[in-house]
Write a protein that holds these residues in place. Structure first.
Motif: not given
Length: 472
Positions: A434-462
């Motif tokens: 799919x050429x389109x980016x996945x959208x975040x399903x904010x209504x589903x509280x468990x979305x990140x435990x199943x198909x979470x999408x993070x595109x950033x560093x695990x740690x922001x700063x020390x």
């Protein structure tokens, strides 16, 4: 849960063709004291320094009798992912698999330390349980058919005992691993850590322990003979309600930054740091008093003949590919030995397509094929991963691990040579994506435990600690 284990044909606990049930005690620890192929790490003389000489243990890009593994450095610096497949783990027909994703300034050292030490600790606790129950289970799997017949009324009770043994072994080994990291003289884990997804395959049984957001899935065939994906683990992120509740009870804070509202992070109560994007991890001792824990989730899964392979991977893969896409890519690989490499290459392509302005994360993959077969073509030099595809680090020197041994070199990006057949597979995968980016399903509280999408560093700063707020 099932009632028996399908093990090696040389084992007296193997499944019966006449349908007779095998005692659940044969699922337990006693099996590890029976005949072994050769001396392994469970012998007392073995230490971390002996790991390189142990057979059937792979942790670099390549393949084994039943699996293939591959890792590739992203664009955030040194590759902080680690992986392992250990066949004949303590006994015949037992395999240990793991993927570990480090973060923080010393995350690569933490991940490699856990990769090397955690299996030893798990073995140690299993052997300890075995010794304690030596008398009570002395008749298990001894070839006496009368003793192998199970009283149906006691079947469930015995299975519960087996589950409890494995659960306790995983819990204790993870706890011991974190304790060792805290007191390690040469490895600073205050602001560094690692995820962990580990499993032990014993016959038809999968025993799993995991923390963080690395994931394991199972590829199986449904009633229509179509390949489907079954998620075996849950991504333990701060936006899961139970995880967030625990962190907040411990005075930690959970919130997302304005420029990345889809990524919930863990923060100190008195400072906007470090912003950890997971709720459980090894290390990260600056947050251990504020709700981030190393206690693993445990699960037991019974395999069937419909189950084909298992994929373990770090979040660099799951951030851009769904479970179903991963199963499709692996199942359509030209050879099994190349499946892990093709999956990583596909993830790299998706990073460039979906998130061209983001830094691609490191990727590590383990593909375990449940029928125990690898293709003959994989013995070809073209299908294997030779040292020509590896480099040390940017300076050309081997990276030193925390125990003083040379660890595996990092990978040169965009250096993989693909065959024409593999290129066809890549084109088909990209065409179907799919050429389109996945959208975040904010209504589903468990979305990140199943198909979470993070595109950033695990740690922001020390963390930054002022004089009035000393380091915990």
């Amino acid at each position: 849960m099932g009632g028996c284990v399908s093990t090696s044909s040389r084992s007296s606990c193997s499944s019966r063709s006449n349908g007779e049930r095998v005692s659940p005690e044969c699922l337990g620890i006693r099996m590890f004291t029976r005949k072994r192929i050769r001396r392994t790490f469970s012998d007392p003389v073995t230490t971390l320094q002996h790991l390189s000489s142990i057979p059937n243990r792979i942790f670099k890009n390549g393949k084994s009798r039943t699996s293939c593994i591959f890792t590739q450095q992203g664009r955030k610096g040194i590759n902080q992912d680690a992986m392992i497949v250990w066949e004949d783990f303590m006994a015949e027909d037992v395999t240990f698999c793991g993927v570990f994703d480090g973060h923080g300034p010393h995350g690569h050292l933490v991940a490699r330390k856990v990769r090397d030490a955690l299996p030893l600790k798990l073995s140690s606790f299993l052997q300890s349980f075995d010794s304690k129950r030596n008398g009570a289970t002395a008749n298990c799997c001894n070839g006496n058919p009368k003793l192998d017949v199970v009283d149906p009324d006691k079947d469930g009770e015995m299975e519960d005992k087996v589950d409890n043994l494995w659960r306790e072994a995983f819990l204790k080994s993870y706890k011991a691993m974190d304790k060792e990291l805290r007191s390690h003289p040469n490895l600073d884990c205050f602001c560094s850590g690692s995820t962990s997804v580990t499993l032990v395959k014993q016959g038809s049984n999968l025993f799993m322990g995991y923390i963080g957001d690395s994931r394991a899935i199972l590829a199986s065939k449904d009633n229509n003979d179509s390949m489907i994906a079954v998620q075996l683990t849950v991504d333990l992120k701060p936006d899961l309600p139970k995880e967030a509740e625990r962190i907040k009870r411990c005075k930690g804070r959970v919130f997302a930054l304005q420029d990345e509202p889809e990524v919930q992070r863990v923060w100190l109560p008195f400072d906007d740091a470090p912003g950890l994007a997971m709720a459980r991890a090894f290390g990260d001792f600056c947050l251990k008093e504020y709700g981030v824990i190393s206690v693993p989730e445990f699960s037991h899964h019974i395999l069937t003949e419909r189950d084909k392979f298992i994929v373990l991977a770090s979040d660099g893969v799951w951030d851009v590919l769904s479970n179903e896409e991963v199963v499709e890519i692996v199942s359509s690989a030209p050879t099994r030995a190349s499946a892990a490499r093709i999956l990583v290459d596909s993830a790299a392509r998706e990073w460039k397509t979906k998130y061209p302005t983001s830094k691609m994360d490191d990727c590590a993959v383990v593909c375990l094929f449940l029928d125990g077969k690898m293709d003959i073509e994989s013995d070809n030099e073209d299908q294997c991963f030779s040292s020509a595809t590896l480099q040390s680090n940017h300076s050309g020197n081997a990276v030193e691990s925390d125990d003083g041994q040379n660890s595996e070199p990092s990978l040169q990006r965009n250096f993989t040579v693909r065959s024409a057949e593999e290129n066809s597979a890549y084109k088909r995968i990209i065409a179907e994506a799919d050429a389109n980016q996945e959208t975040v399903a904010t209504e589903d509280q468990n979305w990140s435990g199943l198909e979470g999408v993070t595109r950033v560093n695990s740690l922001v700063q020390l963390p930054r600690f002022s004089e009035e707020r000393p380091r915990p």
